[in-house]
Write a protein that holds these residues in place. Structure first.
Motif, PDB file in Angstrom:
ATOM      1  N   VAL A   1       0.846  -1.199   0.000  1.00 38.83           N
ATOM      2  CA  VAL A   1       0.000   0.000   0.000  1.00 38.83           C
ATOM      3  C   VAL A   1       0.882   1.249   0.000  1.00 38.83           C
ATOM      4  CG1 VAL A   1      -1.807   1.275   1.232  1.00 38.83           C
ATOM      5  CG2 VAL A   1      -1.769  -1.231   1.336  1.00 38.83           C
ATOM      6  N   ASP A   2       0.599   2.150  -0.921  1.00 36.11           N
ATOM      7  CA  ASP A   2       1.192   3.479  -0.903  1.00 36.11           C
ATOM      8  C   ASP A   2       0.133   4.443  -0.379  1.00 36.11           C
ATOM      9  OD1 ASP A   2       3.914   3.532  -1.784  1.00 36.11           O
ATOM     10  OD2 ASP A   2       3.222   2.916  -3.755  1.00 36.11           O
ATOM     11  N   VAL A   3       0.567   5.465   0.342  1.00 38.53           N
ATOM     12  CA  VAL A   3      -0.356   6.403   0.981  1.00 38.53           C
ATOM     13  C   VAL A   3       0.012   7.828   0.589  1.00 38.53           C
ATOM     14  CG1 VAL A   3      -1.230   7.250   3.185  1.00 38.53           C
ATOM     15  CG2 VAL A   3      -0.594   4.841   2.952  1.00 38.53           C
ATOM     16  N   ARG A   4      -0.937   8.512  -0.024  1.00 39.46           N
ATOM     17  CA  ARG A   4      -0.758   9.930  -0.315  1.00 39.46           C
ATOM     18  C   ARG A   4      -2.114  10.501  -0.713  1.00 39.46           C
ATOM     19  NH1 ARG A   4       4.213  12.212  -3.404  1.00 39.46           N
ATOM     20  NH2 ARG A   4       5.135  10.980  -1.752  1.00 39.46           N
ATOM     21  N   PRO A   5      -2.516  11.634  -0.154  1.00 41.74           N
ATOM     22  CA  PRO A   5      -3.777  12.243  -0.586  1.00 41.74           C
ATOM     23  C   PRO A   5      -3.745  12.518  -2.092  1.00 41.74           C
ATOM     24  CG  PRO A   5      -2.927  13.350   1.365  1.00 41.74           C
ATOM     25  CD  PRO A   5      -1.856  12.423   0.893  1.00 41.74           C
ATOM     26  N   ARG A   6      -4.841  12.283  -2.761  1.00 40.16           N
ATOM     27  CA  ARG A   6      -4.913  12.450  -4.223  1.00 40.16           C
ATOM     28  C   ARG A   6      -4.437  13.844  -4.641  1.00 40.16           C
ATOM     29  NH1 ARG A   6      -5.541   8.745  -7.935  1.00 40.16           N
ATOM     30  NH2 ARG A   6      -6.977   7.684  -6.566  1.00 40.16           N
ATOM     31  N   THR A   7      -4.746  14.864  -3.851  1.00 37.47           N
ATOM     32  CA  THR A   7      -4.370  16.238  -4.196  1.00 37.47           C
ATOM     33  C   THR A   7      -2.858  16.469  -4.135  1.00 37.47           C
ATOM     34  OG1 THR A   7      -4.718  16.919  -1.905  1.00 37.47           O
ATOM     35  CG2 THR A   7      -6.574  17.194  -3.428  1.00 37.47           C
ATOM     36  N   ARG A   8      -2.117  15.556  -3.496  1.00 39.25           N
ATOM     37  CA  ARG A   8      -0.665  15.712  -3.362  1.00 39.25           C
ATOM     38  C   ARG A   8       0.121  14.754  -4.256  1.00 39.25           C
ATOM     39  NH1 ARG A   8       1.673  15.411   1.829  1.00 39.25           N
ATOM     40  NH2 ARG A   8       3.371  16.481   0.801  1.00 39.25           N
ATOM     41  N   ILE A   9      -0.562  14.109  -5.200  1.00 40.43           N
ATOM     42  CA  ILE A   9       0.127  13.196  -6.118  1.00 40.43           C
ATOM     43  C   ILE A   9       0.557  13.982  -7.346  1.00 40.43           C
ATOM     44  CG2 ILE A   9      -0.048  11.129  -7.542  1.00 40.43           C
ATOM     45  CD1 ILE A   9      -2.069  10.033  -5.525  1.00 40.43           C
ATOM     46  N   ASP A  10       1.857  14.266  -7.417  1.00 37.44           N
ATOM     47  CA  ASP A  10       2.398  14.954  -8.584  1.00 37.44           C
ATOM     48  C   ASP A  10       2.873  13.915  -9.609  1.00 37.44           C
ATOM     49  OD1 ASP A  10       4.719  13.946  -7.433  1.00 37.44           O
ATOM     50  OD2 ASP A  10       5.484  15.907  -6.828  1.00 37.44           O
ATOM     51  N   GLU A  11       3.466  14.370 -10.694  1.00 39.57           N
ATOM     52  CA  GLU A  11       3.896  13.447 -11.756  1.00 39.57           C
ATOM     53  C   GLU A  11       4.936  12.452 -11.268  1.00 39.57           C
ATOM     54  OE1 GLU A  11       4.778  14.384 -15.782  1.00 39.57           O
ATOM     55  OE2 GLU A  11       3.419  16.100 -15.746  1.00 39.57           O
ATOM     56  N   ARG A  12       5.875  12.927 -10.472  1.00 43.54           N
ATOM     57  CA  ARG A  12       6.923  12.029  -9.984  1.00 43.54           C
ATOM     58  C   ARG A  12       6.344  10.940  -9.085  1.00 43.54           C
ATOM     59  NH1 ARG A  12      12.510  13.478  -6.819  1.00 43.54           N
ATOM     60  NH2 ARG A  12      13.234  11.342  -6.801  1.00 43.54           N
ATOM     61  N   ALA A  13       5.441  11.321  -8.172  1.00 45.53           N
ATOM     62  CA  ALA A  13       4.813  10.329  -7.296  1.00 45.53           C
ATOM     63  C   ALA A  13       3.970   9.360  -8.109  1.00 45.53           C
ATOM     64  CB  ALA A  13       3.952  11.033  -6.239  1.00 45.53           C
ATOM     65  N   ALA A  14       3.218   9.876  -9.078  1.00 47.43           N
ATOM     66  CA  ALA A  14       2.384   9.000  -9.918  1.00 47.43           C
ATOM     67  C   ALA A  14       3.244   7.985 -10.662  1.00 47.43           C
ATOM     68  CB  ALA A  14       1.573   9.841 -10.900  1.00 47.43           C
ATOM     69  N   GLU A  15       4.411   8.423 -11.131  1.00 54.64           N
ATOM     70  CA  GLU A  15       5.307   7.486 -11.824  1.00 54.64           C
ATOM     71  C   GLU A  15       5.834   6.423 -10.856  1.00 54.64           C
ATOM     72  OE1 GLU A  15       9.527   7.231 -14.223  1.00 54.64           O
ATOM     73  OE2 GLU A  15       8.709   9.210 -13.787  1.00 54.64           O
TER      74      GLU A  15
END
Length: 191
Positions: free
Chosen positions: A125-139
């Motif tokens: 499981v990865d945890v991060r609020p959707r509003t804080r997912i930038d391109e690098r995190a999404a990758e």
């Protein structure tokens, strides 16, 4: 469960991935395809963050009913994810910050939670609020998902919990302590 697997479609990369974990106090490096063999209960967190005055996020320890021990978290949102995982039926072992994924191109990623279920299945499981997912995190999340899928491991992203769901998880978590559980005698009387 409040977990989602929806991520933007991105090239996840196809380079080889290795996993470094702390197993019972010993550093072990294995191919990502073999990470399903880890005994989650023997994994130790591979990193923690220091505290300082004025720090914007709150880290601490969450007591999990599933494992009857504390698990470190680095944000209150991650604490909520731990509460959601702890409420999931059939969970047996939980580890936070369980291992480091390292790709041949030098990219690193440390998933937030690893869970082993009674069925033997593993979930990362990865945890991060959707509003804080930038391109690098999404990758990073897409790469992690791709590695998990290749290894036959479930992958989830805890990203869409509403403030009401988080408040409910925190409230309900208070009743998972052993002091609120009935003893065998009490269960016998009530049945």
């Amino acid at each position: 469960m409040l977990m989602s697997t929806v991520l933007p479609a991105r090239e996840a990369g196809s380079s080889r991935c290795m996993v470094e974990a702390d197993v019972g106090g010993r550093r072990v490096t294995v191919d990502a395809l073999d990470m399903g063999d880890f005994v989650v209960g023997s994994l130790h967190q591979v990193r923690s963050s220091p505290s300082w005055k004025g720090k914007k996020n709150y880290s601490g320890y969450y007591w999990a009913a599933a494992t009857r021990r504390h698990h470190w978290f680095e944000s209150l949102y991650e604490q909520s994810a731990l509460a959601a995982v702890d409420r999931h039926p059939g969970r047996r072992e939980i580890c936070t910050q369980p291992f480091v994924l390292t790709w041949d191109d030098g990219r690193l990623h440390i998933p937030d939670i690893c869970v082993r279920f009674d069925s033997g299945a593993l979930m990362v499981v990865d945890v991060r609020p959707r509003t804080r997912i930038d391109e690098r995190a999404a990758e990073s999340f897409a790469r992690t998902r791709a590695v998990c899928e290749t290894a036959g491991i479930a992958y989830r992203l805890f990203a869409d919990a509403s403030p009401q769901e988080i408040a409910n998880l925190r409230f309900l978590s208070g009743y998972r302590f052993t002091r609120w559980q009935l003893t065998a005698v009490e269960r016998n009387i009530l049945s």
